[in-house]
Scaffold this active site. Structure first.
Site: not given
Ligand code: CAO
Length: 457
Positions: A255, A429-431, A433
């Site tokens: 993501p 990577d929004h998972r 950060i």
């Protein structure tokens, strides 16, 4: 006397000189229609050449290691009583005008892996296309040149693929028990049994899909571009194939969010130019990228999650700082890695970067030059652009995109002054950060590039 026919290689997706890796029948064997005769393997996929008739194998015309193309003769088959031969799938058999969208282009699509969605979707070209005279009764067999990850294409015969599709089974989830991991009918049946016995109460289907858990993508459109004008077909380079598969996986699985920021590099550019004059005789060129690498190393120490990788439910935090930089080469994109950047001076980084960039252009990078990276920088600043959205280079969790610096009027509280502004694009990577952390990282990077003395603090 019974008729004898030659079994020919059908449409194999435009590939030529594909090696034969296995002979599946012997002279004297009785074969059924569509039974595999030999196995071919390109660097994309493995497939069997089916017999175009039921009968007895009178001669095998190829051996392991031979290369074949569409139309190559594989074997002679003496037809069983009452049998007629089915023609091999033509390279571009026109589909009926009433067919699904792809048929409008006269194309057929046969994905190498059948997902439940493909099996169920009434509009797949294969499902809708009525068999034309002389066409085989089984789906056309073709290499799936568009598979996202070629190494993951399951090894199964066309008949097994059809069987799996009918059951809605994703063959990539089935473990093959035969030689070289080939998937048999029993393997598919076992897989379905396993799913059904585990499914009680979970709502799972035979394909292991509970809805929404999988990308139900349409097959890639196959278009006969030559119908619309002159074309030239050029094979992708090895680097393009590898990097393309990696980029596609990263784009789909991570993501992504991209945080844009500007940095005022007026003073840094002045420093860079004066250092370049000073070090000219020593042959060191201080590039903006070398300063960016150094600045990022400083921030990766300050923000350890940017220097991490996801490993299942754990985050691996690295105590070293190795940074990769995207390099454009005649053969495609590569990412050489500079190690222990936090312990190196900007001049050391600049020298190493120029050596690695040369090695990349000459196609001489080894695996050791391209592995172990913690973070990447993709600089398009030498070319142009105002911002872009780089793709995270998994298993890293962030990448910095750098566009072209430009003189801009900046308000200093009293007046507009000309400043050299560098656009930065930080994809993450929004998972791993959070947006706030990314905004802080980017803002700190901007400050640091504005005044590199901050690196000492
Ligand atoms: N803004 C304005 N000008 C810039 C700049 C920037 N951000 N970055 C570099 N430049 C200028 C430099 O000043 C230099 O000009 P001079 O020769 O007049 O000094 C010129 O562009 C070339 O720059 P450089 O020698 O510093 O090289 P570089 O560090 O920009 O790039 C390398 C080196 C290997 C990264 C580059 O050759 C390259 O391959 N870039 C493409 C990377 C890429 O493809 N990324 C996309 C990946 S995703 O598809």
């Amino acid at each position: 006397m019974a008729d004898t026919i030659q079994a020919l290689v059908p449409d194999i997706g435009g590939y030529d000189n594909v090696p034969v890796i296995e002979i599946l029948v012997n002279v004297g064997d009785t074969v059924s229609l569509d039974q595999g005769l030999v196995t071919l393997e390109s660097d994309k996929a493995t497939m069997e050449v089916p017999s175009s008739a039921a009968g007895v194998v009178k001669a095998i015309l190829v051996k392991v290691g031979d290369s074949v193309s569409e139309g190559s003769a594989i074997a002679e088959i003496e037809l069983a009583a009452g049998e007629t031969a089915a023609a091999p799938a033509p390279a571009a058999a026109p589909a009926p005008a009433a067919s699904a969208p792809a048929a409008e282009t006269g194309e057929r699509v046969e994905p190498a892996t059948g997902t439940p969605a493909q099996a169920a979707a009434p509009q797949t070209p294969h499902d809708n296309a009525a068999p034309s005279a002389g066409a085989p009764s089984t789906p056309p067999v073709a290499f799936d040149a568009d598979a996202v990850d070629p190494s993951k294409v399951p090894y199964a015969s066309p008949a097994i693929r059809l069987f799996a599709r009918e059951l809605g089974v994703d063959l990539s989830q089935v473990k093959g028990s035969e030689r070289n991991g080939r998937i048999s009918k029993q393997d598919v049946q076992q897989f379905v049994k396993g799913i059904l016995s585990n499914a009680a109460g979970s709502g799972a289907t035979a394909g292991g899909v509970t809805g929404g858990g999988e990308l139900n993508l349409l097959p890639w459109p196959k278009v006969d571009f030559a119908k619309f004008g002159e074309i030239e077909s050029k094979p992708l380079s090895r680097i393009q194939k590898i990097s393309g598969a990696n980029l596609a996986r990263n784009w789909v699985m991570i993501p992504h969010v991209t945080q844009h920021e500007d940095a005022d590099i007026t003073e840094l550019e002045a420093l860079r130019q004066s250092l370049n004059k000073e070090y000219e005789k020593q042959g060191v060129k201080f590039t903006m990228l070398a300063f960016l690498i150094k600045a990022c190393a400083n921030l990766l120490r300050k923000y350890p999650t940017f220097n991490s990788s996801l490993d299942g439910e754990n985050l691996i935090l690295k105590k070293y700082v190795h940074i990769g930089f995207a390099a454009d080469t005649p053969n495609g994109l590569v990412v050489p890695v500079i190690r222990d950047v936090d312990k190196k001076s900007v001049s050391q980084i600049a020298v190493e970067m120029s050596e690695l960039a040369k090695k990349a252009r000459d196609g001489k990078l080894g695996p050791a030059d391209m592995t172990g990276g913690c973070f990447s920088i993709s600089s398009l600043g030498g070319i142009g652009g105002t911002k872009f959205t780089p793709i995270v280079n998994a298993p890293e969790v962030a990448i910095l995109g750098v566009s072209r610096s430009d003189m801009k009027p900046v308000w200093n509280g009293k007046e507009f002054v000309p400043r050299l502004i560098l656009p930065l694009s930080l994809s993450y990577d929004h998972r791993v950060i959070d947006g706030a952390a990314a905004a802080r990282f980017a803002a700190d990077l901007s400050k640091l590039l504005g005044d590199m003395r901050r690196a000492l603090v």
